[in-house]
Write a protein that holds these residues in place. Structure first.
Motif, short mmCIF file in Angstrom:
data_model
loop_
_atom_site.label_atom_id
_atom_site.label_comp_id
_atom_site.label_asym_id
_atom_site.label_seq_id
_atom_site.Cartn_x
_atom_site.Cartn_y
_atom_site.Cartn_z
N LEU A 548 -10.19 -2.93 8.31
CA LEU A 548 -9.23 -3.01 7.21
C LEU A 548 -9.58 -1.99 6.13
O LEU A 548 -8.71 -1.29 5.60
CB LEU A 548 -9.23 -4.42 6.64
N ARG A 549 -10.86 -1.91 5.79
CA ARG A 549 -11.30 -0.93 4.78
C ARG A 549 -10.98 0.49 5.22
O ARG A 549 -10.50 1.32 4.43
CB ARG A 549 -12.80 -1.06 4.55
N LEU A 550 -11.25 0.78 6.48
CA LEU A 550 -11.09 2.15 6.98
C LEU A 550 -9.63 2.56 7.03
O LEU A 550 -9.24 3.60 6.48
CB LEU A 550 -11.74 2.27 8.36
N VAL A 551 -8.79 1.77 7.66
CA VAL A 551 -7.39 2.17 7.82
C VAL A 551 -6.67 2.23 6.49
O VAL A 551 -5.74 3.02 6.30
CB VAL A 551 -6.67 1.22 8.82
N GLY A 552 -7.11 1.41 5.53
CA GLY A 552 -6.46 1.42 4.22
C GLY A 552 -6.72 2.67 3.42
O GLY A 552 -6.05 2.91 2.40
N ARG A 553 -7.68 3.48 3.87
CA ARG A 553 -8.00 4.71 3.12
C ARG A 553 -7.59 5.98 3.87
O ARG A 553 -8.05 7.07 3.55
CB ARG A 553 -9.50 4.75 2.83
N LEU A 554 -6.69 5.83 4.82
CA LEU A 554 -6.25 6.99 5.60
C LEU A 554 -4.84 7.45 5.24
O LEU A 554 -4.35 8.43 5.80
CB LEU A 554 -6.31 6.67 7.10
N ALA A 555 -4.18 6.75 4.31
CA ALA A 555 -2.75 6.98 4.08
C ALA A 555 -2.42 8.44 3.83
O ALA A 555 -1.52 9.01 4.47
CB ALA A 555 -2.27 6.12 2.91
N PHE A 556 -3.12 9.07 2.89
CA PHE A 556 -2.70 10.41 2.52
C PHE A 556 -3.29 11.49 3.42
O PHE A 556 -2.71 12.58 3.53
CB PHE A 556 -2.98 10.67 1.03
N PHE A 557 -4.38 11.23 4.11
CA PHE A 557 -4.81 12.16 5.14
C PHE A 557 -3.76 12.20 6.25
O PHE A 557 -3.38 13.27 6.73
CB PHE A 557 -6.17 11.77 5.72
N LEU A 558 -3.29 11.03 6.64
CA LEU A 558 -2.24 10.96 7.66
C LEU A 558 -0.96 11.62 7.18
O LEU A 558 -0.31 12.36 7.93
CB LEU A 558 -1.97 9.50 8.03
N TRP A 559 -0.58 11.36 5.91
CA TRP A 559 0.65 11.94 5.38
C TRP A 559 0.59 13.46 5.45
O TRP A 559 1.59 14.12 5.77
CB TRP A 559 0.87 11.48 3.94
N LEU A 560 -0.59 14.03 5.21
CA LEU A 560 -0.73 15.48 5.18
C LEU A 560 -0.87 16.08 6.58
O LEU A 560 -0.36 17.18 6.83
CB LEU A 560 -1.96 15.87 4.36
N ALA A 589 -4.09 -1.42 2.99
CA ALA A 589 -3.63 -1.35 4.37
C ALA A 589 -2.11 -1.34 4.43
O ALA A 589 -1.50 -0.58 5.20
CB ALA A 589 -4.20 -2.52 5.18
N HIS A 590 -1.47 -2.18 3.60
CA HIS A 590 0.00 -2.20 3.60
C HIS A 590 0.56 -0.91 2.99
O HIS A 590 1.62 -0.44 3.41
CB HIS A 590 0.51 -3.42 2.84
N GLU A 591 -0.12 -0.34 2.00
CA GLU A 591 0.32 0.96 1.47
C GLU A 591 0.30 2.01 2.58
O GLU A 591 1.25 2.78 2.74
CB GLU A 591 -0.59 1.41 0.33
N CYS A 592 -0.78 2.03 3.37
CA CYS A 592 -0.88 2.97 4.48
C CYS A 592 0.24 2.73 5.49
O CYS A 592 0.88 3.67 5.97
CB CYS A 592 -2.24 2.84 5.16
N ALA A 593 0.51 1.45 5.77
CA ALA A 593 1.58 1.12 6.72
C ALA A 593 2.94 1.57 6.19
O ALA A 593 3.79 2.02 6.96
CB ALA A 593 1.58 -0.38 6.99
N ALA A 594 3.15 1.46 4.87
CA ALA A 594 4.42 1.91 4.28
C ALA A 594 4.56 3.43 4.39
O ALA A 594 5.65 3.94 4.68
CB ALA A 594 4.50 1.47 2.81
N VAL A 595 3.47 4.16 4.14
CA VAL A 595 3.50 5.62 4.25
C VAL A 595 3.85 6.03 5.68
O VAL A 595 4.68 6.93 5.90
CB VAL A 595 2.13 6.20 3.83
N ILE A 596 3.24 5.37 6.65
CA ILE A 596 3.51 5.69 8.05
C ILE A 596 4.95 5.36 8.42
O ILE A 596 5.64 6.14 9.08
CB ILE A 596 2.53 4.94 8.97
N ALA A 597 5.43 4.19 7.97
CA ALA A 597 6.80 3.79 8.27
C ALA A 597 7.80 4.81 7.74
O ALA A 597 8.80 5.12 8.39
CB ALA A 597 7.08 2.41 7.69
N GLU A 598 7.53 5.34 6.54
CA GLU A 598 8.41 6.38 5.98
C GLU A 598 8.48 7.59 6.90
O GLU A 598 9.57 8.11 7.18
CB GLU A 598 7.88 6.82 4.61
N ARG A 599 7.32 8.03 7.39
CA ARG A 599 7.29 9.26 8.18
C ARG A 599 7.92 9.09 9.55
O ARG A 599 8.40 10.06 10.14
CB ARG A 599 5.84 9.75 8.35
#
Length: 832
Positions: A548-560, A589-599
């Motif tokens: 949970l800690r790890l995936v929640g901190r990947l949002a903007f690396f993934l976005w880029l 984690a949900h923020e990361c999931a929202a970023v991914i869902a947008e893309r």
């Protein structure tokens, strides 16, 4: 090119002697002389039915169906050049080569080229095979010679009875005859030869792990410099020795030097080696450090130039160490194919070969052993079975140390000290390499032990952003991984590994969002993303809080950088299992999931996850988290083209950001308000809002954010007819996003570049850019929202109408461009 002769074929190779001297003496006429030389030779070859296979620089490669025709062509060619300043060496050899789509393959081609290289200007050499087919010709028997391809002695003949200097072949040598020809490695061979020819290099050590081809490269380099050493080139193998004290005896035996009464072996050898010669000492590593002292004595004699192969450097003063790399992709494929055809002549290449060679690190020994399985398995089957215990074995005559790939690596492993073995096994926990900081934290590495493994060629290092990285060839890492499993430390190491890379992601995340060092952190995360994957796999199986800690901190690396489908799978697995975990972790984690869902265009998922993120952050009073969730909520409304709701959310976000001192989300609110303005066609408002956002994000050091906002400004300026201003904005956005490798922003810039190219009437460039941006979007795994997608489709349709039948071909060309090439095309459209 005419159809190539098949069956029994005679090859003729030519080359100009002293081309550098000719260029210096006839600088003004050299091009004219070269052209005339080509003309007369081509006429001679054509008169006798020769088919020109290849021309490289000053050299010709021609094939003849009959040996007599080849000799007649060579005779006519030499006669035509006899009175001119250009002198050409020629070589002929006859064989039965394999013909493929790329031309001839097989040892006969190499043999003909080597025969030509042994000749002098004006001289024509024939192999025994060619001589046997033209018994009536007047030739001079030159006896047996060893060619520089290190093949078995070849009896050579000279066309005509003229006198020439001694052939440029090997003599005064005991270099062994390799079982297979030397293929590829032109760059590496040239570098090693260059070092051997330097006066200041008296001791050159070729290092590298077992199986990289150190010995074969050393043998070939020694053969190539034979002309420089009149007293000979001599080879000494130490592989069978177990006592370092016997090393000098082995050298003396190879040189046929007998100990003199009253003198030691050392003293006798020093006298014998006073003349200039190359001494190749092979496989020294298992006798270190003691054998280094003997080698130092030989070097101290002042005469010989020493070329040593060892899996680690000798650590002597004046030593030049050169690490032998794996083959490059082209040479690796060529080696595998050549060895496979030797066992199955009808073997044809398949796409799986490149993957197979890469999987084996393009390690020559591994490729040789894999090719030996071709009579049983296809390349696809071999690739499938590699991870399932297929034992790659050599022939009965292979060196016992190289009977299997495992044995080759174990030879080096068995020479390690206990602390070296321990670190070697532990390093297998890393995937794709690591930093020294990681080796310390995860493996308890120390500098000396790590350096020793590097010196022994079991670990490699390379420069990278933030410091050197350390890595293993995959074939070696698999061996180390088996040792790690056997050690009983594997689970503990993987736990520490997962904790380290989770902490790395947590540290990198704020920098990637809006820090002034986005580029460095982006490169650091990209370099370690294979480790992140491994950490996530372990955490999902053993430590859900860590996951949970790890995936929640990947949002903007993934976005880029992309990778949305894989990360979505992680989130889909972890979120249903962690409902009772800390709310701040759930919010991220949900923020990361929202970023991914947008893309990926999942508006419903984007809405659900942004709401869940807001709820989680609100539950613990984390207003900065709430601002992040509002940002995703607003993007959800905008993706659904609900501009009223989007504007209201962004206004709320701007107010909250100002109150809590979050200028980054405030700047994002401005940019996204500008985006909703574009949906209603209010282009002036887009320029104003996105321009302000760009300025603010530049001040924050948020380079990708600045570039994204500028791309929106450029798009709006295009709609307002301000082409020059739009081009300037786009150029700045594209330059910045390429510099920091923000691929999602590059994608947006390429979309705008399509519009700019159309506006400037550059429809072919527009089509190529449309293909390039579509391919990039597929690689990222993202989709355009309905507004962007509709606009892009209409633009592509206008391109198709303009170009007609050419459109699809141009779009396909664009899809084949590299990212750098596509960016160059886009930047070219921004010029006046």
């Amino acid at each position: 090119m005419r159809s190539l002769p098949r069956g029994t074929v005679t090859f003729l190779f030519t080359d100009i002697e002293g081309s550098t001297r000719l260029l210096q003496e006839h600088a003004e006429r050299y091009a004219e002389l070269l052209s005339e030389h080509r003309r007369v030779l081509r006429e001679a070859f054509a008169r006798h039915g020769g088919v020109e296979v290849d021309t490289q620089g000053d050299a010709f490669f021609v094939a003849f169906a009959r040996a007599s025709d080849a000799i007649a062509a060579a005779f006519d060619g030499q006669a035509a050049l006899r009175d001119g300043p250009i002198s050409v060496r020629m070589g002929l050899h006859t064989g039965e080569p394999v013909v493929t789509d790329e031309g001839y393959v097989g040892i006969d081609v190499h043999r003909a080229a080597r025969i030509a290289a042994a000749a002098h200007g004006g001289q024509v050499l024939l192999s025994q095979a060619t001589r046997d087919l033209v018994a009536g010709e007047t030739v001079r028997d030159l006896g047996e010679h060893r060619l520089k391809d290190l093949s078995a002695p070849e009896r050579l003949f000279q066309l005509s009875d003229a006198d020439f200097p001694r052939l440029k072949t090997l003599y005064q040598t005991n270099l062994p005859i390799p079982a297979t020809p030397f293929l590829g490695r032109k760059r590496e061979l040239d570098e090693v030869i260059g070092l051997l020819r330097r006066e200041d290099v008296r001791l050159l050590t070729l290092t590298g792990p077992g199986g990289t081809g150190k010995t074969r490269l050393a043998l070939q380099a020694a053969a190539e410099v034979a002309d420089d050493v009149p007293d000979g080139v001599w080879w000494v193998s130490l592989a069978a020795l177990r006592d370092p004290a016997l090393a000098l005896d082995a050298v003396a035996k190879a040189l046929d030097v007998r100990e003199r009464p009253g003198f030691t072996v050392d003293e006798t050898l020093v006298d014998a080696l006073a003349a200039k010669r190359v001494l190749l000492i092979d496989n020294a590593e298992h006798l270190l450090p003691h054998v280094a002292n003997h080698i130092a004595r030989l070097r101290g004699s002042g005469g010989p130039k020493l070329l040593v192969t060892s899996r680690e450097r000798l650590q002597l003063q004046g030593e030049h160490a050169w690490m032998v790399p794996s083959l490059d992709d082209h040479d690796g494929t060529a080696l595998f194919t050549a060895r496979a055809r030797a066992l199955r002549p009808a073997f044809t290449e398949t796409p799986a070969i490149t993957q197979l060679c890469a999987r084996l690190d393009n390690l020559p020994l591994a490729l040789e052993l894999a090719a030996a399985r071709i009579p049983i398995f296809s390349p696809d089957q071999l690739l499938e079975r590699l991870g399932k215990g297929v034992d790659l074995k050599g022939g009965r005559d292979a060196d016992p140390r190289q009977q299997t790939l495992d044995a080759t690596i174990r030879w080096s492993y068995d020479l390690l000290a206990p602390e070296e073995r321990r670190l070697f096994a532990r390093l297998a926990v890393f995937v794709g390499g690591c930093t020294y900081e990681a080796t310390e934290a995860v493996c308890a590495a120390d500098v000396d032990t790590l350096q020793s493994l590097i010196d022994k060629s079991l670990v490699r290092s390379r420069e990278a952003t933030g410091g050197d990285r350390y890595w293993m060839l995959e074939t070696i890492r698999e061996f180390a991984a088996a040792e790690l499993e056997a050690s009983g430390e594997a689970d503990a190491l993987r736990q520490r590994h997962a904790e380290f890379f989770t902490a790395l992601a947590e540290c990198a995340d704020p920098h990637l969002r809006h820090g002034p060092d986005q580029q460095q952190w982006g490169e650091r995360m990209a370099a370690d993303y294979d480790n992140v994957r491994a950490a996530m796999k372990f955490a999902l199986e053993h430590d859900l809080v860590l996951a949970l800690r790890l995936v929640g901190r990947l949002a903007f690396f993934l976005w880029l950088r992309g990778g949305f489908a894989e990360a979505k799978a992680w989130l889909d697995e972890v979120l249903p299992r962690v409902a009772d975990q800390p709310q701040d972790l759930l919010g991220r984690a949900h923020e990361c999931a929202a970023v991914i869902a947008e893309r990926i265009g999942d508006i419903a998922g984007q809405a659900r996850h942004s709401d869940e993120a807001y709820r989680a952050f609100a539950a613990v009073g984390d207003e900065h988290g709430m601002a992040d969730a509002l940002r995703e909520r607003g993007k959800t409304a905008s993706a659904g083209e609900d501009s009223v709701r989007a504007n209201a959310i962004y206004a709320e976000l701007a107010e909250l950001a100002e109150r809590i001192g979050d200028p980054w989300n405030g700047a994002i609110a401005l940019n996204n308000l500008g985006y909703t303005a574009s949906q209603s066609g209010d282009w002036e408002r887009v320029v104003e809002l996105c321009g302000r956002s760009s300025t603010l994000r530049r001040e924050l050091g948020d380079e990708w954010g600045m570039a994204l906002a500028l791309s929106n400004v450029a798009f709006a300026e295009l709609q307002l007819g301000r082409l020059s201003s739009a081009a300037s904005s786009l150029r700045a956005a594209l330059d910045t996003s390429m510099k920091i490798d923000a691929k999602t922003v590059v994608n947006a810039c390429l979309d705008v570049s399509v519009e700019l190219a159309v506006a400037r009437g550059k429809m072919h460039e527009a089509a190529r850019l449309a293909g390039a941006t579509s391919r990039l979007q597929e690689e990222l795994g993202s989709v355009r929202d309905s507004f962007e997608g509709g606009w892009f489709e209409r633009t592509v349709e206008s391109i198709r109408e303009s170009l007609g039948a050419d459109a699809d071909a141009e779009i396909q060309r664009g899809r084949e461009l590299s990212l750098d090439e596509a960016a160059a095309v886009a930047l070219a459209t921004t010029g006046d």
